[in-house]
Design a protein around this motif. Structure first.
Motif, short mmCIF file in Angstrom:
data_model
loop_
_atom_site.label_atom_id
_atom_site.label_comp_id
_atom_site.label_asym_id
_atom_site.label_seq_id
_atom_site.Cartn_x
_atom_site.Cartn_y
_atom_site.Cartn_z
N TYR A 55 4.40 9.93 -1.20
CA TYR A 55 4.46 8.71 -2.00
C TYR A 55 3.26 8.52 -2.93
N GLY A 86 -0.49 -0.26 1.92
CA GLY A 86 0.75 0.28 2.47
C GLY A 86 0.53 1.58 3.21
N HIS A 90 1.26 1.87 7.13
CA HIS A 90 2.28 2.84 7.55
C HIS A 90 1.70 3.82 8.56
N ARG A 100 6.17 -2.81 13.15
CA ARG A 100 6.20 -3.70 11.99
C ARG A 100 5.18 -3.25 10.93
N GLN A 103 6.78 -0.50 8.97
CA GLN A 103 7.82 -1.05 8.10
C GLN A 103 7.20 -1.75 6.89
N LEU A 104 6.19 -2.56 7.12
CA LEU A 104 5.54 -3.25 6.01
C LEU A 104 4.84 -2.28 5.08
N ILE A 106 5.72 0.86 4.34
CA ILE A 106 6.65 1.55 3.44
C ILE A 106 7.24 0.57 2.43
N ILE A 107 7.47 -0.67 2.85
CA ILE A 107 7.96 -1.67 1.90
C ILE A 107 6.92 -1.90 0.80
N ALA A 108 5.65 -1.96 1.17
CA ALA A 108 4.59 -2.13 0.17
C ALA A 108 4.62 -1.00 -0.85
N ASN A 109 4.81 0.22 -0.38
CA ASN A 109 4.85 1.35 -1.31
C ASN A 109 6.11 1.33 -2.15
N TRP A 110 7.23 0.93 -1.58
CA TRP A 110 8.46 0.82 -2.38
C TRP A 110 8.32 -0.25 -3.46
N VAL A 111 7.67 -1.36 -3.12
CA VAL A 111 7.45 -2.42 -4.12
C VAL A 111 6.56 -1.89 -5.24
#
Length: 126
Positions: A55, A86, A90, A100, A103-104, A106-111
């Motif tokens: 990523y 992130g 992760h 959690r 999860q947070l 990977i969401i941070a990196n996706w954002v």
């Protein structure tokens, strides 16, 4: 000069180096040269490092392109913080911390990926 991107690239490089060192440490501890030797702890360390390597470059490339095209400075710092935070979250969640956190992370990196991509497209087509 790409000083904002350089800052987050340096921080991300330190994270990747720490994750790689952790893989080596666990390989030595468990006597595993290739693969994970069926060791869950080593498998998680390998994936934490691998995921960071997968990523991080794309987000940094987006940031550099944005910075080179006079992208919003505050947005660049936001993407960099999402990247670094992130990656830390992760890795922590993958290597024994709370699920959690993973999860947070990977969401941070996706954002960061999504927002950076949209931001760049807006600049390109503006």
């Amino acid at each position: 000069m790409f000083l904002t991107t350089a800052l987050y690239a340096a921080l991300a490089a330190l994270i990747i180096l720490a994750l790689a060192a952790n893989v080596v440490r666990l390989r030595l501890r468990h006597g595993v040269s290739l693969g994970d030797g069926g060791r869950g702890e080593l498998n998680r360390a390998i994936r934490a490092h691998g995921n960071a390597v997968e990523y991080t470059p794309v987000i940094l490339i987006l940031m550099a392109l944005l910075e080179g095209n006079n992208g919003n400075h505050l947005a660049l710092h936001l993407y960099g913080c999402l990247l670094v935070g992130g990656r830390l979250a992760h890795a922590w969640g993958l290597m024994g911390g709370p699920v959690r956190a993973r999860q947070l992370g990977i969401i941070a990196n996706w954002v960061a990926l999504l927002a950076g991509a949209i931001h760049l497209l807006v600049l390109v087509f503006a």
